[in-house]
Write an enzyme that holds these catalytic residues in place. Structure first.
Site, PDB file in Angstrom:
ATOM      1  N   SER A   1      33.853  42.210  92.386  1.00 38.94           N
ATOM      2  CA  SER A   1      32.635  41.457  92.092  1.00 38.94           C
ATOM      3  C   SER A   1      31.651  41.422  93.261  1.00 38.94           C
ATOM      4  CB  SER A   1      32.975  40.018  91.675  1.00 38.94           C
ATOM      5  OG  SER A   1      33.285  39.227  92.794  1.00 38.94           O
TER       6      SER A   1
ATOM      7  N   LYS B   1      32.536  34.616  97.418  1.00 37.64           N
ATOM      8  CA  LYS B   1      31.280  34.716  96.695  1.00 37.64           C
ATOM      9  C   LYS B   1      30.111  34.318  97.606  1.00 37.64           C
ATOM     10  CE  LYS B   1      32.703  35.843  92.538  1.00 37.64           C
ATOM     11  NZ  LYS B   1      34.011  36.262  93.029  1.00 37.64           N
TER      12      LYS B   1
END
Length: 222
Positions: A142, A180
């Site tokens: 991701s 993230k």
């Protein structure tokens, strides 16, 4: 032998990756070098690629990797960015040797992280600043848009604070950790992927706790 403009662009990209962890946009490069158009930047990047100083990364047009700097044939190792050297890993995890690797961290669906120490990794001194650091092996894709791939090792500075836009190790609901980009949206916290295949996840501030902030990434070669 690089031209003055090629060297100027290479050093600019290197410094920007050191500061932010990502390469500058073509517009930013054009302004920094005072060029009239982005086509000049494309030509310079192509020349740097052909000479082995720079590499374009897949999946994102503006993602660049500095392979070496003109002053040395050694590979570049910018903080908050990417490093292509071969780090030595001490499997027995003896204290006082390198940065502790505390297991795996998900760059995708969150998984349990910050496990027991599984080894240590040696990192150049110029990758790290003051403070306590640890390393985690990345699982998932991701964060590929930020140049962080499955199997890479991220070096994290321990901290419980971060600015909006920082790439962090975020602990969600005191159970699961994920790597993230953190965004502050009013009273909410957004954990943002760098891959359009993944949705941004939004939480109340009491559900997310920062465990550390990305300072560098190491590509481990077999």
């Amino acid at each position: 032998m690089l031209t003055a403009k090629q060297k100027e662009l290479l050093l600019y990209i290197h410094e920007r990756i050191k500061e932010s962890g990502v390469s500058p946009s073509f517009d930013e490069m054009k302004e920094a070098l005072d060029l009239a158009s982005k086509s000049g930047i494309h030509r310079l990047i192509t020349a740097l690629e052909e000479r082995g100083f720079l590499r374009r990364l897949p999946h994102r047009a503006r993602a660049l990797e500095v392979l070496k700097l003109p002053e040395s044939a050694a590979t570049a190792a910018p903080p908050k960015g990417r490093s292509t050297f071969r780090p030595s890993v001490v499997a027995d995890g003896r204290s006082g040797m390198g940065i502790p690797i505390l297991g795996q961290i998900a760059a995708g669906v969150p998984i349990e992280a910050l496990q027991n120490e599984i080894g240590r990794i040696q990192a150049p001194d110029d990758l790290l600043g003051a403070g306590d650091h640890f390393a985690l092996e990345v699982k998932g894709d991701s964060m590929i848009g930020a140049g962080i791939l499955d199997g890479d090792v991220v070096l994290i500075k321990r901290t419980d604070t971060a600015d909006s836009g920082d790439i962090v190790v975020a602990l969600v609901d005191n159970e699961e950790a994920t790597l993230k980009r953190l965004r502050k949206r009013g009273n909410s916290i957004a954990l943002e992927a760098a891959n359009p295949a993944y949705e941004t996840r939004i939480f109340g501030p009491d559900r997310v706790r920062v465990q550390g902030k990305l300072v560098a990434m190491i590509r481990r070669y077999s």
